[in-house]
Design an enzyme around this catalytic site. Structure first.
Site, PDB file in Angstrom:
ATOM      1  N   GLY A 360      16.505  50.311  50.743  1.00 39.72           N
ATOM      2  CA  GLY A 360      17.001  49.876  51.844  1.00 39.72           C
ATOM      3  C   GLY A 360      18.079  50.820  52.506  1.00 39.72           C
ATOM      4  N   GLY A 362      21.747  50.565  55.404  1.00 37.79           N
ATOM      5  CA  GLY A 362      22.640  49.875  56.368  1.00 37.79           C
ATOM      6  C   GLY A 362      23.637  50.549  56.799  1.00 37.79           C
ATOM      7  N   GLY A 363      24.778  50.005  57.426  1.00 36.85           N
ATOM      8  CA  GLY A 363      25.865  50.663  57.898  1.00 36.85           C
ATOM      9  C   GLY A 363      26.558  51.665  57.125  1.00 36.85           C
ATOM     10  N   VAL A 367      20.505  53.035  49.707  1.00 33.69           N
ATOM     11  CA  VAL A 367      20.350  52.537  48.547  1.00 33.69           C
ATOM     12  C   VAL A 367      19.024  53.170  47.856  1.00 33.69           C
ATOM     13  CG1 VAL A 367      20.356  51.023  46.619  1.00 33.69           C
ATOM     14  CG2 VAL A 367      22.109  50.849  48.255  1.00 33.69           C
ATOM     15  N   ASP A 493      35.033  40.610  50.430  1.00 31.74           N
ATOM     16  CA  ASP A 493      33.571  40.556  51.195  1.00 31.74           C
ATOM     17  C   ASP A 493      32.967  39.495  50.561  1.00 31.74           C
ATOM     18  OD1 ASP A 493      32.393  41.304  53.223  1.00 31.74           O
ATOM     19  OD2 ASP A 493      31.523  43.345  52.400  1.00 31.74           O
TER      20      ASP A 493
END
Length: 683
Positions: A360, A362-363, A367, A493
């Site tokens: 995957g 993302g920002g 990974v 987080d």
């Protein structure tokens, strides 16, 4: 004496008896595992013992007449009543000899003291001495791994043996070093062969049987049949508290004795398995000087090699070009953090970071799934986007914090690598992906783009039992971060997409890129306002300080997510989940907030408790939120409410008083405590 006094005296006597019974029946079990000793090894070292830079415990070097001792720093409870508590240990040792014929050996020791009075080097292995052999006051039990056959009456079978010693170096039983295969063959093992050898020592306090097993680490699994199986009652040897550790000695003959890993457990069950792929390296003896005949052969081969110089030069040029691509330069700070993996190893593990291995993106970056060689371990490799200072800050935060922490509910950082602009973090692989993948299956906006492992398109809906088990696990991990580690760690987080699920659906809290560390008792420093909308505590926008209370607020949002199957801020409608649950609570109908997809298959009392706990964690005033330890006690049904408890929630439009809904007052009855579970369950 009045009847009331007699009654009081009787109650006091009963309480005293119960107190004494509890003291006698409770045992403090010990369970630890050291895969190398460089960090967090709670050891007491003596004599020539030291911990090398690479993480190996060196008991002696190859100098003459040395003794080295290393004990676990705290005493271990060895007796329960009139019986010895069962114990199990596993460790990996390596005996390195320069030249021919070294000595004298090492031993696993259980002793009444970390100081061994009268201990001598040479054949006594640093355990005892000539003047106290056989004394009942020694209280020493040892399993020796001896590389020299001593003269005299020490009952040694040969110069390469394993023996069991009780208050003496005259072994009660001794066997040549080796192990049994499944077909019954006895394979000899040379103890001082500079090979890594694993040993297991298990004592059953019930049957009073001691088993000792050894095998080179190259053997795939622990031999089923022990080398020594010996019936012995250790009660006369052991005191209530004993110390466990290792001893080694040299004499006129000398070897370097190393312990590379150690696992120990009391109270029943086998010691934790050692990760043999992570053993530290030890210095090996230099290669012998080649003989004249060997030199002549080398010269002859060199002459022949000149005929193929051009071909070799071409091959070398191609090799150097590829090596330059994978080359890396270390900065000074990188040498102080363990588990650094070579870039070349990670490059090969991901097949050159091919898209076929991408889990995957993302920002933060990508990974990849990777397979480390030669161990074959499957890992997740996060390649952080290099967006300047921020990317480097998150990278260092994870290496400095998660790299040294170990907890069953935290994602284990297996390693890391920094090469030029590439920042790489290697985690244990979580085959069931992130919590939000399962929690929001079938809902609009279920995907988050967070690559945490495989994300099946039709992830199974979590049962209520699985959800509660996940909440308890994440809460336990936060208690470790807030209170039990050497520093206070504020995660900053906490959310469903950062909770990962293992093969057994056990939760692991991950993504420590925003984490902040401070000393226990210190005031948190002001920092940038970061986090995810819906999880951020209201005070952080004012104080700009990340605290344990801000993590508690985020955990409150997680409680709502798990119980309701909704996001803190609905992406489609913009509904605030906290206000939505609070409105149901105000109407006295919290159960309507529970995830409808469960179709009523949940524990009503437990669901109410989870939602009320979410409201408690989400209070606008940080000082009235519970700590994460209190949250765990609520979830486990251990907390008892005292005097008066009221929940007050505030928002920009005013305040809402839940005191009328939940007010608990002491009564004058003989039982003056009440469980939170029963109260919040509506009983």
């Amino acid at each position: 004496m009045s009847p009331s006094c007699i009654c009081l005296a009787g109650h006091l006597a009963v309480i005293s008896l119960l107190h004494n019974w509890l003291l006698c029946s409770v045992t403090a079990d010990v369970d630890f595992l050291y895969n190398g000793f460089q960090h967090a090894a709670d050891l007491s070292l003596d004599g020539s013992a030291s911990i090398l830079r690479g993480g190996a415990l060196q008991l002696t070097n190859d100098s003459n007449n040395l003794m080295g001792h290393a004990f676990f720093n705290s005493p271990v409870q060895a007796l329960s009543g009139n019986a010895v508590i069962s114990f199990s240990t596993a460790f990996v040792f390596d005996i390195v000899t320069v030249g021919h014929g070294g000595g004298h050996g090492l031993a696993f020791v259980v002793a009444a003291s970390k100081v061994l009075p009268g201990a001598s080097a040479e054949q006594y292995l640093g355990l005892l001495g000539k003047n106290n052999l056989g004394n009942s006051s020694n209280h020493v039990f040892a399993v020796e791994f001896d590389t020299v056959q001593a003269s005299g009456l020490l009952n040694e079978t040969n110069g390469n043996h394993v023996g069991v010693d009780l208050n003496s170096l005259v072994s009660n039983v001794s066997e040549p070093a080796g192990y049994f295969t499944d077909d019954g063959r006895n394979i000899s093992v040379t103890l001082e062969s500079a090979q890594e050898i694993q040993a297991w020592v298990d004592y059953d306090g019930g049957t009073k049987v001691l088993n000792v097993t050894i095998a080179p680490v190259s053997v795939a699994s622990r031999p089923r049949r022990p080398l020594i199986s010996y019936s012995i009652d250790l009660l006369p040897i052991f005191k209530q508290d004993m110390y466990v550790g290792f001893s080694a000695a040299t004499g006129k003959l000398a070897s370097s004795h190393y312990i590379l890993a150690w696992s120990f457990r009391t109270g029943g069950g086998a010691a934790q398995a050692i990760d043999l792929s992570r053993l530290p390296k030890v210095p090996k003896p230099p290669a012998p000087t080649p003989s004249m005949s060997t030199v002549i052969k080398i010269v002859a081969v060199s002459c022949v090699a000149t005929l193929t110089t051009i071909l070799l030069a071409i091959a070398l040029a191609l090799w150097l070009r590829r090596r330059a691509v994978l080359a890396e330069t270390l900065e000074e700070w990188e040498l102080d953090h363990p588990h650094r993996l070579p870039y070349k190893q990670l490059y090969k593990a991901t097949k050159g970071f091919k898209n076929s291995e991408l889990l995957g993106a993302g920002g933060f970056g990508q990974v990849y799934r990777g397979v480390l060689r030669p161990s074959g371990d499957v890992v997740a490799i996060k390649r952080i986007s290099n967006n300047g200072t921020q990317g480097m800050r998150e990278f260092v935060a994870e290496v400095a914090s998660l790299g040294r922490m170990r907890h069953r509910n935290l994602v284990e950082l297996r390693g890391w690598c920094k090469r030029g602009q590439d920042l790489l973090l290697v985690y244990e692989f979580m085959p069931n992906g992130s919590l939000d993948t399962h929690l929001f299956a079938g809902r609009a906006g279920a995907g988050t783009g967070k690559p945490r492992g495989p994300s099946p398109a039709a992830a199974p809906l979590l049962t209520w039992e699985q959800r509660v088990r996940i909440l308890r696990g994440v809460a336990s991990g936060l208690v470790y971060l807030h209170e039990e580690w050497e520093q206070v760690v504020v995660h900053r987080d906490v959310k469903a997409s950062n909770v990962l699920l293992g093969a057994d659906m056990a939760p692991r809290l991950g993504d420590f890129g925003l984490a902040r560390l401070c000393e226990h008792g210190a005031d948190p420093a002001t920092t940038r306002v970061v986090g995810t909308l819906g999880y951020m505590a209201p005070e952080i926008t004012v104080t700009a300080k990340a605290t344990r209370e801000t993590d508690v607020f985020a955990f409150g949002a997680l409680l709502f997510e798990v119980a309701c199957g909704r996001r803190p801020i609905d992406p489609a409608t913009g509904v605030n989940l906290l206000l939505w649950v609070r409105d149901h609570g105000a109407k006295g109908d919290l159960a309507r907030a529970v995830d409808k997809r469960l179709c009523g298959r949940y524990d009503l009392e437990e669901a109410r408790l989870v939602l009320w706990l979410g409201l408690m964690c989400s209070q606008s005033r940080p000082e009235v939120r519970p700590s994460m330890r209190q949250v765990c006690q609520y979830l486990d049904g251990e907390v008892e409410v005292q005097e008066e408890a009221a929940l007050v929630f505030s928002d920009a439009g005013g305040s809402f008083d839940f005191g009328s809904l939940l007010t608990l007052t002491w009564s004058s009855c003989s039982c003056n405590t009440m469980s939170v579970g029963s109260l919040l369950g509506g009983r």
